[in-house]
Write a protein that holds these residues in place. Sequence first.
Motif, short mmCIF file in Angstrom:
data_model
loop_
_atom_site.label_atom_id
_atom_site.label_comp_id
_atom_site.label_asym_id
_atom_site.label_seq_id
_atom_site.Cartn_x
_atom_site.Cartn_y
_atom_site.Cartn_z
N ILE A 246 64.98 16.99 -14.34
CA ILE A 246 63.58 16.93 -13.93
C ILE A 246 63.23 15.48 -13.63
CG2 ILE A 246 61.21 17.28 -14.69
CD1 ILE A 246 62.21 19.52 -16.47
N LYS A 247 62.64 15.28 -12.48
CA LYS A 247 62.19 13.94 -12.10
C LYS A 247 60.66 13.93 -12.07
CE LYS A 247 66.24 13.10 -9.27
NZ LYS A 247 66.74 12.83 -7.93
N GLN A 248 60.09 12.92 -12.67
CA GLN A 248 58.64 12.83 -12.68
C GLN A 248 58.18 12.01 -11.50
OE1 GLN A 248 57.44 11.23 -16.42
NE2 GLN A 248 57.97 13.07 -17.56
N VAL A 249 57.12 12.45 -10.87
CA VAL A 249 56.54 11.74 -9.74
C VAL A 249 55.55 10.73 -10.29
CG1 VAL A 249 55.20 11.98 -7.63
CG2 VAL A 249 56.83 13.75 -8.28
N SER A 250 55.78 9.46 -9.98
CA SER A 250 54.92 8.42 -10.55
C SER A 250 53.68 8.17 -9.69
CB SER A 250 55.71 7.12 -10.72
OG SER A 250 56.18 6.70 -9.46
N ALA A 251 53.81 8.21 -8.38
CA ALA A 251 52.68 7.92 -7.51
C ALA A 251 52.20 9.22 -6.88
CB ALA A 251 53.07 6.94 -6.43
N LYS A 252 50.94 9.54 -7.13
CA LYS A 252 50.37 10.75 -6.56
C LYS A 252 49.39 10.36 -5.45
CE LYS A 252 50.74 13.63 -10.63
NZ LYS A 252 50.02 14.48 -11.58
N GLN A 253 49.36 11.16 -4.42
CA GLN A 253 48.44 10.90 -3.31
C GLN A 253 47.03 11.28 -3.73
OE1 GLN A 253 49.25 9.56 -0.46
NE2 GLN A 253 51.43 9.43 -0.96
N PRO A 254 46.05 10.40 -3.49
CA PRO A 254 44.67 10.77 -3.84
C PRO A 254 44.17 11.87 -2.90
CG PRO A 254 44.73 8.66 -2.70
CD PRO A 254 46.16 9.06 -2.96
N ILE A 255 43.42 12.75 -3.45
CA ILE A 255 42.87 13.87 -2.67
C ILE A 255 41.49 13.46 -2.16
CG2 ILE A 255 42.10 16.26 -2.79
CD1 ILE A 255 44.11 16.64 -5.08
N GLU A 256 41.33 13.58 -0.86
CA GLU A 256 40.05 13.23 -0.24
C GLU A 256 39.22 14.48 -0.08
OE1 GLU A 256 40.63 11.17 3.39
OE2 GLU A 256 42.06 9.74 2.53
N LYS A 257 37.94 14.34 -0.41
CA LYS A 257 37.02 15.46 -0.27
C LYS A 257 36.15 15.22 0.96
CE LYS A 257 36.54 16.92 -5.04
NZ LYS A 257 35.58 17.20 -6.11
N ALA A 258 36.01 16.27 1.75
CA ALA A 258 35.14 16.17 2.91
C ALA A 258 33.70 16.40 2.46
CB ALA A 258 35.53 17.20 3.95
N GLN A 259 32.80 15.55 2.95
CA GLN A 259 31.40 15.70 2.56
C GLN A 259 30.75 16.79 3.39
OE1 GLN A 259 29.58 11.92 2.99
NE2 GLN A 259 30.42 11.13 1.07
N ASP A 260 29.95 17.59 2.72
CA ASP A 260 29.23 18.68 3.38
C ASP A 260 27.83 18.16 3.73
OD1 ASP A 260 28.51 21.09 4.40
OD2 ASP A 260 28.18 22.05 2.45
N ASN A 261 27.58 17.99 5.04
CA ASN A 261 26.30 17.44 5.49
C ASN A 261 25.28 18.51 5.84
OD1 ASN A 261 27.29 14.87 5.20
ND2 ASN A 261 28.03 14.75 7.30
N SER A 262 25.60 19.77 5.61
CA SER A 262 24.66 20.83 5.96
C SER A 262 23.51 20.86 4.96
CB SER A 262 25.37 22.19 5.97
OG SER A 262 25.83 22.48 4.68
N VAL A 263 22.37 21.26 5.44
CA VAL A 263 21.17 21.32 4.61
C VAL A 263 21.21 22.63 3.83
CG1 VAL A 263 18.66 21.37 4.62
CG2 VAL A 263 19.91 19.96 6.28
N LYS A 264 21.08 22.52 2.54
CA LYS A 264 21.09 23.72 1.70
C LYS A 264 19.66 24.11 1.40
CE LYS A 264 25.51 22.79 -0.35
NZ LYS A 264 26.28 22.60 -1.58
#
Length: 103
Positions: free
Chosen positions: A58-76
């Motif tokens: 088992i190899k551990q992954v040291s660097a993880k990619q950051p997850i980007e969130k898309a902003q929701d600009n719709s009016v609720k």
Amino acid sequence: MLRLTQIIRNLFLRIEGLFGVLFQSFANSVGNIFGFFAKLFGFTRPGYFLESDEVQGIKQVSAKQPIEKAQDNSVKIPTTNRRRPNAKLDDYYLNMARDMKKN
């Protein structure tokens, strides 16, 4: 005949409860004995049943990619739910209660 079956059912439930209380202390003491030997021989270590990571490959992954969130600009727009979804049905039961009260 239904009264007899009810008495038998209640009797069995009470007997089952009695055995549960009596044998609970016995089961706890046996569990404590096994727990003592498990601690004594080291069976409670977190990785006791597993091989080391190197042996398993088992190899551990040291660097993880950051997850980007898309902003929701719709009016609720807040929506409100109706408090009485079916007023006709409620009115039916209210009228029936009034009729029963009159009679």
